[in-house]
Motif scaffolding. Sequence first.
Motif, short mmCIF file in Angstrom:
data_model
loop_
_atom_site.label_atom_id
_atom_site.label_comp_id
_atom_site.label_asym_id
_atom_site.label_seq_id
_atom_site.Cartn_x
_atom_site.Cartn_y
_atom_site.Cartn_z
N GLN A 148 0.83 -1.20 0.00
CA GLN A 148 0.00 0.00 0.00
C GLN A 148 0.87 1.26 0.00
OE1 GLN A 148 -3.34 -0.33 -0.53
NE2 GLN A 148 -3.05 1.85 -1.00
N ASP A 149 1.96 1.22 0.73
CA ASP A 149 2.88 2.38 0.73
C ASP A 149 3.41 2.65 -0.68
OD1 ASP A 149 2.49 2.58 3.42
OD2 ASP A 149 4.44 1.73 4.00
N LYS A 150 3.76 1.59 -1.38
CA LYS A 150 4.24 1.75 -2.76
C LYS A 150 3.15 2.34 -3.64
CE LYS A 150 7.45 -2.27 -3.00
NZ LYS A 150 7.60 -3.61 -3.64
N LEU A 151 1.94 1.81 -3.49
CA LEU A 151 0.83 2.30 -4.33
C LEU A 151 0.50 3.75 -4.00
CD1 LEU A 151 -1.56 -0.82 -4.40
CD2 LEU A 151 0.08 -0.08 -6.14
N ASP A 152 0.58 4.10 -2.71
CA ASP A 152 0.31 5.50 -2.31
C ASP A 152 1.33 6.44 -2.92
OD1 ASP A 152 -1.82 4.59 -0.87
OD2 ASP A 152 -0.84 4.73 1.10
N LEU A 153 2.58 6.00 -2.89
CA LEU A 153 3.65 6.83 -3.45
C LEU A 153 3.44 7.02 -4.96
CD1 LEU A 153 6.26 8.27 -2.66
CD2 LEU A 153 7.51 6.15 -3.12
N ALA A 154 3.06 5.95 -5.63
CA ALA A 154 2.78 6.05 -7.07
C ALA A 154 1.65 7.04 -7.32
CB ALA A 154 2.44 4.68 -7.63
N LYS A 155 0.65 6.97 -6.46
CA LYS A 155 -0.50 7.87 -6.60
C LYS A 155 -0.05 9.33 -6.43
CE LYS A 155 -5.39 7.78 -5.48
NZ LYS A 155 -6.43 7.18 -4.64
N GLN A 156 0.78 9.55 -5.42
CA GLN A 156 1.30 10.91 -5.19
C GLN A 156 2.04 11.44 -6.42
OE1 GLN A 156 3.84 11.00 -1.71
NE2 GLN A 156 2.25 10.00 -0.48
N LYS A 157 2.70 10.52 -7.11
CA LYS A 157 3.44 10.94 -8.31
C LYS A 157 2.53 11.05 -9.53
CE LYS A 157 7.91 9.01 -6.90
NZ LYS A 157 9.03 8.14 -7.28
N GLY A 158 1.25 10.86 -9.31
CA GLY A 158 0.30 11.06 -10.40
C GLY A 158 0.01 9.83 -11.24
N PHE A 159 0.48 8.67 -10.79
CA PHE A 159 0.19 7.46 -11.56
C PHE A 159 -1.23 6.98 -11.29
CE2 PHE A 159 4.88 7.09 -11.41
CZ PHE A 159 5.13 6.93 -12.77
N GLU A 160 -1.92 6.65 -12.35
CA GLU A 160 -3.21 5.97 -12.23
C GLU A 160 -3.04 4.54 -12.72
OE1 GLU A 160 -5.93 8.49 -14.28
OE2 GLU A 160 -5.98 9.92 -12.61
N LYS A 161 -4.14 3.81 -12.77
CA LYS A 161 -4.01 2.40 -13.17
C LYS A 161 -3.47 2.29 -14.60
CE LYS A 161 -6.48 -1.95 -12.76
NZ LYS A 161 -7.65 -2.63 -12.16
N LYS A 162 -3.94 3.17 -15.47
CA LYS A 162 -3.40 3.18 -16.84
C LYS A 162 -2.19 4.11 -16.86
CE LYS A 162 -5.91 4.92 -20.32
NZ LYS A 162 -6.91 4.89 -21.41
N VAL A 163 -1.06 3.59 -17.30
CA VAL A 163 0.20 4.34 -17.23
C VAL A 163 0.71 4.59 -18.66
CG1 VAL A 163 2.61 4.26 -16.42
CG2 VAL A 163 0.77 3.32 -14.98
N GLU A 164 1.19 5.81 -18.89
CA GLU A 164 1.80 6.11 -20.20
C GLU A 164 3.15 5.41 -20.29
OE1 GLU A 164 0.41 7.69 -22.76
OE2 GLU A 164 -1.35 7.64 -21.43
N HIS A 165 3.47 4.91 -21.47
CA HIS A 165 4.70 4.13 -21.58
C HIS A 165 5.95 4.97 -21.28
CE1 HIS A 165 6.04 5.58 -25.54
NE2 HIS A 165 4.76 5.58 -25.90
N ALA A 166 5.86 6.27 -21.53
CA ALA A 166 7.03 7.13 -21.29
C ALA A 166 7.40 7.20 -19.81
CB ALA A 166 6.76 8.53 -21.82
N ARG A 167 6.44 6.87 -18.94
CA ARG A 167 6.71 6.99 -17.50
C ARG A 167 6.95 5.63 -16.83
NH1 ARG A 167 2.88 10.48 -13.97
NH2 ARG A 167 4.72 10.40 -12.63
N VAL A 168 7.18 4.61 -17.61
CA VAL A 168 7.24 3.28 -16.99
C VAL A 168 8.49 3.09 -16.13
CG1 VAL A 168 7.54 0.83 -17.51
CG2 VAL A 168 5.65 2.09 -18.50
N VAL A 169 9.62 3.62 -16.59
CA VAL A 169 10.83 3.50 -15.76
C VAL A 169 10.58 4.15 -14.39
CG1 VAL A 169 13.23 4.21 -15.52
CG2 VAL A 169 12.42 3.31 -17.70
N GLU A 170 9.97 5.31 -14.41
CA GLU A 170 9.65 6.00 -13.15
C GLU A 170 8.70 5.18 -12.28
OE1 GLU A 170 7.76 9.76 -13.81
OE2 GLU A 170 7.67 10.24 -11.65
N LEU A 171 7.71 4.56 -12.93
CA LEU A 171 6.79 3.70 -12.18
C LEU A 171 7.55 2.55 -11.51
CD1 LEU A 171 3.83 2.79 -11.44
CD2 LEU A 171 3.96 1.32 -13.46
N LEU A 172 8.40 1.91 -12.29
CA LEU A 172 9.14 0.76 -11.74
C LEU A 172 10.02 1.21 -10.58
CD1 LEU A 172 10.17 -1.19 -15.00
CD2 LEU A 172 8.16 -1.53 -13.54
N GLU A 173 10.66 2.36 -10.74
CA GLU A 173 11.52 2.85 -9.66
C GLU A 173 10.71 3.24 -8.41
OE1 GLU A 173 15.46 4.37 -12.15
OE2 GLU A 173 14.09 5.90 -11.36
#
Lengths: 551, 551
Positions: B18-43
């Motif tokens: 949940q902490d990981k998912l919250d952090l992703a949310k804070q960074k503006g990630f939704e369930k559908k992710v743009e491919h340009a931001r995938v490295v950032e998502l993984l990190e």
Amino acid sequence: MDHMVKTHLWDKQRTRRQDKLDLAKQKGFEKKVEHARVVELLETVIACGDRVCLEGNNQKQADFLSKSLSQCHPEVINDLHIVQSVLALPSHIDVFEKGIASKVDFSFAGPQSLRLAQLVQQQKITIGSIHTYLELYGRYFIDLTPNVCLITAHAADQEGNLYTGANTEDTPAIIEATAFKSGIVIVQVNEIVDKLPRVDVPADWVDFYIKSPKPNYIEPLFTRDPAQITEVQILMAMMVIKGIYAPYQIKRLNHGIGFDTAAIELLLPTYAASLGLKGQICTNWALNPHPTLIPAIESGFVDSVHSFGSEVGMEDYIKERPDIFFTGSDGSMRSNRAFSQTAGLYACDLFIGSTLQIDLQGNSSTATVDRISGFGGAPNMGSDPHGRRHASYAYTKAGREAVDGKLIKGRKLVVQTVETYREHMHPVFVDELDAWQLQDKMHSELPPIMIYGEDVTHIVTEEGIANLLLCRTPEEREQAIRGVAGYTPVGMKRDIAKVQALRQRGIIQRPEDLGIDPTQVSRDLLAAKSVKDLVKWSGGLYNPPSRFRNW
Amino acid sequence: MDHMVKTHLWDKQRTRRQDKLDLAKQKGFEKKVEHARVVELLETVIACGDRVCLEGNNQKQADFLSKSLSQCHPEVINDLHIVQSVLALPSHIDVFEKGIASKVDFSFAGPQSLRLAQLVQQQKITIGSIHTYLELYGRYFIDLTPNVCLITAHAADQEGNLYTGANTEDTPAIIEATAFKSGIVIVQVNEIVDKLPRVDVPADWVDFYIKSPKPNYIEPLFTRDPAQITEVQILMAMMVIKGIYAPYQIKRLNHGIGFDTAAIELLLPTYAASLGLKGQICTNWALNPHPTLIPAIESGFVDSVHSFGSEVGMEDYIKERPDIFFTGSDGSMRSNRAFSQTAGLYACDLFIGSTLQIDLQGNSSTATVDRISGFGGAPNMGSDPHGRRHASYAYTKAGREAVDGKLIKGRKLVVQTVETYREHMHPVFVDELDAWQLQDKMHSELPPIMIYGEDVTHIVTEEGIANLLLCRTPEEREQAIRGVAGYTPVGMKRDIAKVQALRQRGIIQRPEDLGIDPTQVSRDLLAAKSVKDLVKWSGGLYNPPSRFRNW
């Protein structure tokens, strides 16, 4: 190219399915079906001779659909071939008595084993084969693919998405085989809701769903009351822990059902902890959520448990222990018998279970002459997987014990733990298994052996441990078995000198050889002595079925 | 109850997720992710030391996610433990070279086996173990459960429901283990659509999905051009059909990859049909949709095929043959490696495949000293399942051949078909397998044997068939192997008199003993002599990849 056949039809199965669905539509059936019309639905979409997979699990039962099938008219539906894991309910047998079905391929028939044997005698049923679970699922994709399956799930939404709940069991294996080979999937559910806690089976895979008049039957099969554990079982459990789990460093394992293994589970936080074994053994399990495992979990002994099914009363406890159990985002458990059996076969280093008879080759069987009970999952777990390629301390140590030369493969530990006499003073150790007589009676190609002697590595009785890996000849093996067979006729016929020599070589170990004093064994060693104790350990989260409550 | 620990936290994994998912949310990630931001998502959602399951299959690859993972910064993500079936792409190895990952547990590393061996030499990678597929899936539920999985599917809808398409392969096993143990599921898809042809994985099980910049890579691994099949392979295929499939009545089976088994498939509508074997052998398969099986299917030889994955170019053909293949209501194939491997293990009577080396005990291996390639599924299919309990004609006949006394279990037929010399005049038959040297180099506990000698029942070469079941001593077995080992050094060292005696007992069979005249063997016996012929047989439905088209 002369051999090419141009006139072949390639979608007979699909056309047959569509014809059935069209007919159902003509009769006014939609995807959601009223329970009062289920017999009519079945008579519409099941054809004579169809292969029908009725979800008869170890625990949860598609009981309403089973009952409905048994109420169909044999002049309308007959000659069905039932493919089903467990024959557990009277209605599972009724379909044969009434002439609706004529053949069965199955895995286990515990409660109905006597009636099943009678039907065979009366020639009212043909048994295809008796399988292990995983073997039967395999055949669902090869030559026993169902035309229709009758399934149970906890809930459906309006579209027919399914939530299986904690007891997933066989559902995914059955539905996949049926839905993707032009079969028809019919599901009974306990409730229909607007929004499911989670979707386990997509609506695409489901043809009809029905709210059952009452929730599906489910058996609390894995609950053992610690009050019934005897001091002999505790002694044997101590030997298993100190004489097998500790030296082989058994971390990944499966336990059979029964008081023998429940005793082991209840000694982990006490006896095993006192030996410094916490974190060293029994960390990762393929196991249903046994209530008797609660003290070990609460004591931090256990890292993870993946389950075949679930256990009645354990729902809230599991929900609050997501680090241990496989659970969904809704908090409820996800089990899966196919994957847990796969894990039990290939990812576990040890299986331990009990049996009714063991012969001098180490073959064991739970078959008795008047019952056709089958095997369930034991043969799969209790076999040395020749397709395994990863090493572990236990696997290679056992492998080394079995050979004198270069090590080419390891060995899975397969332990049988039995008292030398079972109820009614039947000796467990016998010259010949009843399975051979049963084979004759059933006219089957192979005797119903549960675990083959060549796969058994250790036999544990109140007299000691026999390590069969270390035996080098069939004669040594026989004397090792006689040497722990106590006062049974087989045990009495031991060659005392040879047994003594086996003991000196460590092939036989007595309790005192392990530093265990049988006179010191006490029920005080059990982490819980009653179901009430288990509830306490769980912080009130375990909610045992009323039959296990005496307070 | 003194042992109870009250302060334990039981939802560390869930909280971490949940902490990981919250952090992703804070960074503006939704369930559908743009491919340009995938490295950032993984990190964001992968932590150092995490166990990551990258979907590297035998065929389809989560190549975009793999590439993205290899582009992460090793100072942000490092020390990952990769659990993955197949190391196939350069990026699969890059993550180790770059210091992002440090440990791997896998099954097969065909194309990357050389680089893998070099990394081991450079101590840049720790190999946990090399597994068979089913074994690795089992461990996903026991002690190798992923924290994050990187998956590929054909399409997603807006909610994140997935359609895996024809190549389901490992997806269901990986997602289930991850999603239900507080893991994070990330999926690349080829397209995002409003309505999926069918839902294979519910959106509930998926955390993030990304439309990949290009469709996932997929390898046409099971396509063999009939033009390359030699007369020696045809001779061996004839021996297999007449000397093994016919007498054992092999109906349920699996074929390995390769020209040897492709030759068998192409002789079914011709040679096998001429022997009257249509409907008698090879009716039910656990097999990917081999193009070379098309003539047998079109000739009505085949009842059903359940597949591990699919095969590029076979899509339209499969769609038009729903009676044969497992397909969804949308018409496209449903494969599933876990279930098909289960079927291959427990529901098939025979496995036949090739190998690079065989020793005098019958052990075989594809390991060579400079490559760490692994096993894939062969050890699972090519092993005698001791957990099997159902009989069949083949299983009991083989069992009877193996013992002199009462029959207690059957035997799976495990056949190795090899020419005595492989490319560059390397003898297949050897005194010692290279696997032993590789074991030393890898410092592994066990040698990388593909199939154990004790599981092999028949060896077929251009010189004949050796039936190892009928051998009664290790010496007989050794001479039986030498007796079909041709002009290899091992073959030359045969005891001529003993080999002659084995032939008289039917343990060794020469082509002429089977009524096969090697001088009459011709490519004219192949039902198809080219890929173009296969297309014709398919009525134009098979659409081979361009590399297999020379017209």
